[in-house]
Design a protein around this motif. Structure first.
Motif, PDB file in Angstrom:
ATOM      1  N   GLU A  18      52.410  36.016  38.673  1.00 56.16           N
ATOM      2  CA  GLU A  18      51.701  37.136  39.289  1.00 56.16           C
ATOM      3  C   GLU A  18      51.854  37.103  40.807  1.00 56.16           C
ATOM      4  OE1 GLU A  18      47.521  37.452  38.452  1.00 56.16           O
ATOM      5  OE2 GLU A  18      47.362  39.141  39.836  1.00 56.16           O
ATOM      6  N   ARG A  19      51.696  35.888  41.371  1.00 56.29           N
ATOM      7  CA  ARG A  19      51.844  35.738  42.821  1.00 56.29           C
ATOM      8  C   ARG A  19      53.258  36.117  43.243  1.00 56.29           C
ATOM      9  NH1 ARG A  19      48.152  34.037  42.189  1.00 56.29           N
ATOM     10  NH2 ARG A  19      47.580  36.190  42.414  1.00 56.29           N
ATOM     11  N   GLU A  54      44.360  27.567  55.081  1.00 54.24           N
ATOM     12  CA  GLU A  54      45.743  27.572  54.570  1.00 54.24           C
ATOM     13  C   GLU A  54      46.600  26.579  55.350  1.00 54.24           C
ATOM     14  OE1 GLU A  54      45.018  30.182  56.652  1.00 54.24           O
ATOM     15  OE2 GLU A  54      44.130  31.653  55.321  1.00 54.24           O
ATOM     16  N   PHE A  78      47.960  26.188  45.436  1.00 57.17           N
ATOM     17  CA  PHE A  78      48.720  27.367  45.028  1.00 57.17           C
ATOM     18  C   PHE A  78      49.302  28.085  46.243  1.00 57.17           C
ATOM     19  CE2 PHE A  78      44.419  28.867  45.593  1.00 57.17           C
ATOM     20  CZ  PHE A  78      44.542  30.161  46.112  1.00 57.17           C
ATOM     21  N   ILE A  80      50.231  31.269  48.401  1.00 53.22           N
ATOM     22  CA  ILE A  80      49.574  32.543  48.684  1.00 53.22           C
ATOM     23  C   ILE A  80      50.602  33.630  48.953  1.00 53.22           C
ATOM     24  CG2 ILE A  80      48.080  33.724  50.363  1.00 53.22           C
ATOM     25  CD1 ILE A  80      46.638  31.008  50.687  1.00 53.22           C
ATOM     26  N   THR A  81      51.489  33.371  49.879  1.00 51.20           N
ATOM     27  CA  THR A  81      52.577  34.298  50.161  1.00 51.20           C
ATOM     28  C   THR A  81      53.665  33.559  50.934  1.00 51.20           C
ATOM     29  OG1 THR A  81      53.114  36.561  50.897  1.00 51.20           O
ATOM     30  CG2 THR A  81      51.721  35.244  52.378  1.00 51.20           C
TER      31      THR A  81
END
Lengths: 101, 78
Positions: A18-19, A54, A78, A80-81
């Motif tokens: 999904e990410r 982050e 995880f 993030i971008t």
């Protein structure tokens, strides 16, 4: 799941489908580079501070830099971008927390 | 449903103020990242990072997108 990797802090960092869908749909320059994104977390040239909790993993990619924004929460991590930039100085000025020797 | 429509209608004045009439909005809720594209695909050639955690996406000198990290911080408190 696109893949997982172990960060420099020894945390398992996930890149979910999904990410990845959101990332490549918008930052299309990263299409086909999911392995490079995971490798940047695992084996960065630098890790810089983000804006809240982050971390920014930075790895040189040809003449530019691949930057991966990720979080580590206790033993879970995880992505993030991610994006590609030439202007890495501004990111490193945020504060380098780890650097490859 | 009426409540959802009202929320969207309430956002219309802000949307009309956007620099372009055409844009795509994609919110990654779990990552709390808001992607706004003025062109799609963006085909950005450079990304600049602001001190506020906003990514400015340029194709040559043209702004083709903005990515906002921790987007929920901009939510108006009820």
């Amino acid at each position: 799941m696109i893949g997982t990797t172990i960060s420099k802090n020894g945390v398992l960092v996930r890149l979910t489908e999904e990410r990845w869908y959101h990332i490549v749909e918008n930052h299309d320059e990263l299409a086909g580079l999911s392995d490079e994104v995971l490798l940047t977390v695992e084996d960065p040239d630098y890790i810089a501070k983000g804006w809240t909790d982050e971390l920014l993993a930075v790895r040189k990619l040809n003449e530019r830099y691949l930057v991966v924004v990720y979080k580590e929460i206790e033993n879970d991590g995880f992505i993030i971008t991610s994006f590609i930039t030439k202007k890495v100085d501004k990111i490193l000025r945020r504060g380098v927390v780890w650097q490859k020797k | 449903m009426a409540e959802e429509v009202k929320k969207i209608v309430d956002a219309v004045p802000k949307l009309l103020d956007f620099p372009t009439g055409k844009f795509h909005v994609d919110y990654d809720k779990e990552a709390d990242v808001l992607y706004i594209s003025f062109e799609r695909p963006q085909k950005a050639t450079e990304t600049e990072v602001t001190d506020e955690g906003i990514l400015l996406r340029y194709r040559e000198n043209k702004l083709v997108g903005i990515t906002i990290l921790n987007a929920s911080r901009f939510k108006v408190k009820a």
